[in-house]
Write a protein that holds these residues in place. Structure first.
Motif, PDB file in Angstrom:
ATOM      1  N   ARG A  31       0.843  -1.254   0.093  1.00  0.00           N
ATOM      2  CA  ARG A  31       0.099   0.058  -0.052  1.00  0.00           C
ATOM      3  C   ARG A  31       0.906   1.406   0.124  1.00  0.00           C
ATOM      4  NH1 ARG A  31      -0.768   3.073   4.363  1.00  0.00           N
ATOM      5  NH2 ARG A  31       0.300   2.521   6.219  1.00  0.00           N
ATOM      6  N   CYS A  32       0.251   2.321  -0.390  1.00  0.00           N
ATOM      7  CA  CYS A  32       0.887   3.526  -0.565  1.00  0.00           C
ATOM      8  C   CYS A  32       1.060   4.221   0.608  1.00  0.00           C
ATOM      9  CB  CYS A  32       0.616   4.354  -1.617  1.00  0.00           C
ATOM     10  SG  CYS A  32       1.366   6.104  -1.948  1.00  0.00           S
ATOM     11  N   LYS A  33       2.169   4.649   1.429  1.00  0.00           N
ATOM     12  CA  LYS A  33       2.287   5.326   2.554  1.00  0.00           C
ATOM     13  C   LYS A  33       1.298   6.697   2.641  1.00  0.00           C
ATOM     14  CE  LYS A  33       6.713   3.929   3.916  1.00  0.00           C
ATOM     15  NZ  LYS A  33       8.188   4.403   4.225  1.00  0.00           N
ATOM     16  N   ASN A  34       1.158   7.330   1.387  1.00  0.00           N
ATOM     17  CA  ASN A  34       0.545   8.541   1.287  1.00  0.00           C
ATOM     18  C   ASN A  34      -1.026   8.497   1.017  1.00  0.00           C
ATOM     19  OD1 ASN A  34       3.002  10.376   1.368  1.00  0.00           O
ATOM     20  ND2 ASN A  34       3.547   9.261  -0.290  1.00  0.00           N
ATOM     21  N   CYS A  35      -1.202   7.576   0.274  1.00  0.00           N
ATOM     22  CA  CYS A  35      -2.897   7.693  -0.151  1.00  0.00           C
ATOM     23  C   CYS A  35      -3.619   6.291  -0.196  1.00  0.00           C
ATOM     24  CB  CYS A  35      -2.870   7.839  -1.683  1.00  0.00           C
ATOM     25  SG  CYS A  35      -2.304   6.761  -2.821  1.00  0.00           S
ATOM     26  N   ASN A  36      -2.709   5.217   0.607  1.00  0.00           N
ATOM     27  CA  ASN A  36      -3.359   3.974   0.674  1.00  0.00           C
ATOM     28  C   ASN A  36      -3.587   3.138  -0.350  1.00  0.00           C
ATOM     29  OD1 ASN A  36      -3.042   4.043   3.597  1.00  0.00           O
ATOM     30  ND2 ASN A  36      -4.815   5.224   3.829  1.00  0.00           N
ATOM     31  N   TYR A  37      -3.178   3.437  -1.501  1.00  0.00           N
ATOM     32  CA  TYR A  37      -3.427   2.755  -2.850  1.00  0.00           C
ATOM     33  C   TYR A  37      -2.825   1.105  -2.515  1.00  0.00           C
ATOM     34  CZ  TYR A  37      -3.190   1.136  -7.657  1.00  0.00           C
ATOM     35  OH  TYR A  37      -3.714   0.230  -8.681  1.00  0.00           O
ATOM     36  N   PHE A  38      -3.559   0.278  -2.923  1.00  0.00           N
ATOM     37  CA  PHE A  38      -3.143  -1.179  -2.498  1.00  0.00           C
ATOM     38  C   PHE A  38      -3.048  -1.797  -3.759  1.00  0.00           C
ATOM     39  CE2 PHE A  38      -4.741  -5.321  -1.805  1.00  0.00           C
ATOM     40  CZ  PHE A  38      -3.878  -5.788  -0.755  1.00  0.00           C
ATOM     41  N   GLY A  39      -2.120  -2.665  -3.861  1.00  0.00           N
ATOM     42  CA  GLY A  39      -1.782  -3.595  -5.221  1.00  0.00           C
ATOM     43  C   GLY A  39      -0.447  -4.412  -4.829  1.00  0.00           C
ATOM     44  N   THR A  40      -0.097  -4.999  -5.943  1.00  0.00           N
ATOM     45  CA  THR A  40       1.054  -5.771  -5.887  1.00  0.00           C
ATOM     46  C   THR A  40       2.246  -4.858  -6.368  1.00  0.00           C
ATOM     47  OG1 THR A  40       0.642  -6.450  -8.405  1.00  0.00           O
ATOM     48  CG2 THR A  40      -0.048  -7.735  -6.683  1.00  0.00           C
ATOM     49  N   ILE A  41       3.452  -5.220  -6.482  1.00  0.00           N
ATOM     50  CA  ILE A  41       4.380  -4.248  -6.428  1.00  0.00           C
ATOM     51  C   ILE A  41       4.551  -3.638  -7.826  1.00  0.00           C
ATOM     52  CG2 ILE A  41       6.286  -5.922  -7.036  1.00  0.00           C
ATOM     53  CD1 ILE A  41       6.739  -2.787  -5.209  1.00  0.00           C
ATOM     54  N   GLU A  42       3.799  -4.579  -8.887  1.00  0.00           N
ATOM     55  CA  GLU A  42       3.775  -4.395 -10.246  1.00  0.00           C
ATOM     56  C   GLU A  42       2.732  -2.807 -10.318  1.00  0.00           C
ATOM     57  OE1 GLU A  42       3.571  -7.456  -9.208  1.00  0.00           O
ATOM     58  OE2 GLU A  42       5.294  -8.358 -10.171  1.00  0.00           O
ATOM     59  N   SER A  43       1.895  -2.692  -9.546  1.00  0.00           N
ATOM     60  CA  SER A  43       0.853  -1.646  -9.523  1.00  0.00           C
ATOM     61  C   SER A  43       1.726  -0.558  -9.266  1.00  0.00           C
ATOM     62  CB  SER A  43      -0.113  -1.959  -8.569  1.00  0.00           C
ATOM     63  OG  SER A  43      -0.868  -2.911  -8.959  1.00  0.00           O
ATOM     64  N   PHE A  44       2.740  -0.372  -8.546  1.00  0.00           N
ATOM     65  CA  PHE A  44       3.643   0.815  -8.414  1.00  0.00           C
ATOM     66  C   PHE A  44       4.694   1.015  -9.408  1.00  0.00           C
ATOM     67  CE2 PHE A  44       1.447  -0.537  -4.351  1.00  0.00           C
ATOM     68  CZ  PHE A  44       0.772   0.844  -3.868  1.00  0.00           C
ATOM     69  N   THR A  45       5.095   0.004  -9.986  1.00  0.00           N
ATOM     70  CA  THR A  45       6.364   0.075 -10.858  1.00  0.00           C
ATOM     71  C   THR A  45       6.411  -0.247 -12.276  1.00  0.00           C
ATOM     72  OG1 THR A  45       6.851  -2.387 -10.575  1.00  0.00           O
ATOM     73  CG2 THR A  45       7.773  -0.465  -8.868  1.00  0.00           C
ATOM     74  N   LYS A  46       5.407  -1.034 -12.625  1.00  0.00           N
ATOM     75  CA  LYS A  46       5.256  -1.139 -13.993  1.00  0.00           C
ATOM     76  C   LYS A  46       4.486  -0.209 -14.801  1.00  0.00           C
ATOM     77  CE  LYS A  46       6.202  -6.095 -14.353  1.00  0.00           C
ATOM     78  NZ  LYS A  46       5.852  -7.513 -14.946  1.00  0.00           N
ATOM     79  N   PRO A  47       4.675   0.111 -15.914  1.00  0.00           N
ATOM     80  CA  PRO A  47       4.137   1.146 -16.870  1.00  0.00           C
ATOM     81  C   PRO A  47       2.776   0.625 -16.877  1.00  0.00           C
ATOM     82  CG  PRO A  47       6.118   0.418 -17.978  1.00  0.00           C
ATOM     83  CD  PRO A  47       5.875  -0.631 -16.694  1.00  0.00           C
ATOM     84  N   PHE A  48       1.748   1.797 -16.869  1.00  0.00           N
ATOM     85  CA  PHE A  48       0.468   1.486 -17.094  1.00  0.00           C
ATOM     86  C   PHE A  48       0.066   2.170 -18.559  1.00  0.00           C
ATOM     87  CE2 PHE A  48      -4.157   3.121 -16.817  1.00  0.00           C
ATOM     88  CZ  PHE A  48      -4.918   1.971 -16.266  1.00  0.00           C
ATOM     89  N   HIS A  49      -0.758   0.905 -19.324  1.00  0.00           N
ATOM     90  CA  HIS A  49      -1.341   1.537 -20.353  1.00  0.00           C
ATOM     91  C   HIS A  49      -2.922   1.597 -20.490  1.00  0.00           C
ATOM     92  CE1 HIS A  49       2.691   0.646 -21.821  1.00  0.00           C
ATOM     93  NE2 HIS A  49       2.658  -0.593 -21.343  1.00  0.00           N
ATOM     94  N   THR A  50      -3.283   2.787 -21.154  1.00  0.00           N
ATOM     95  CA  THR A  50      -4.573   3.080 -21.109  1.00  0.00           C
ATOM     96  C   THR A  50      -5.661   2.025 -21.624  1.00  0.00           C
ATOM     97  OG1 THR A  50      -4.351   4.188 -23.181  1.00  0.00           O
ATOM     98  CG2 THR A  50      -4.437   5.505 -21.228  1.00  0.00           C
ATOM     99  N   PHE A  51      -4.898   1.085 -22.348  1.00  0.00           N
ATOM    100  CA  PHE A  51      -5.854   0.007 -23.065  1.00  0.00           C
ATOM    101  C   PHE A  51      -6.046  -1.141 -21.953  1.00  0.00           C
ATOM    102  CE2 PHE A  51      -1.492  -1.637 -23.870  1.00  0.00           C
ATOM    103  CZ  PHE A  51      -1.522  -2.661 -23.269  1.00  0.00           C
ATOM    104  N   GLU A  52      -5.363  -0.635 -20.817  1.00  0.00           N
ATOM    105  CA  GLU A  52      -5.725  -1.931 -19.771  1.00  0.00           C
ATOM    106  C   GLU A  52      -7.171  -1.686 -18.877  1.00  0.00           C
ATOM    107  OE1 GLU A  52      -2.321  -3.252 -17.072  1.00  0.00           O
ATOM    108  OE2 GLU A  52      -1.275  -1.586 -18.260  1.00  0.00           O
TER     109      GLU A  52
END
Length: 57
Positions: A31-52
């Motif tokens: 989880r993000c210390k600042n906003c509590n966003y939750f996910g796997t490490i890929e959610s924080f590190t891998k590029p996000f593409h709008t087609f997802e």
């Protein structure tokens, strides 16, 4: 590059994941210390593409 965290939490000033839980199969969730966003490490590190984004019909 924009990660899922950056896309879904655009108002968060920092992307600071910390481990929250580790599953018995080795999968870890963060989880993000600042906003509590939750996910796997890929959610924080891998590029996000709008087609997802799931398109509703």
């Amino acid at each position: 590059m924009t990660s899922k965290h950056d896309y879904f939490k655009a108002d968060c000033s920092k992307n600071e994941p910390e481990i929250l839980v580790a599953h018995s199969n080795g999968e870890q969730f963060y989880r993000c210390k600042n906003c509590n966003y939750f996910g796997t490490i890929e959610s924080f590190t891998k590029p996000f593409h709008t087609f997802e984004i799931l398109q509703q019909h």
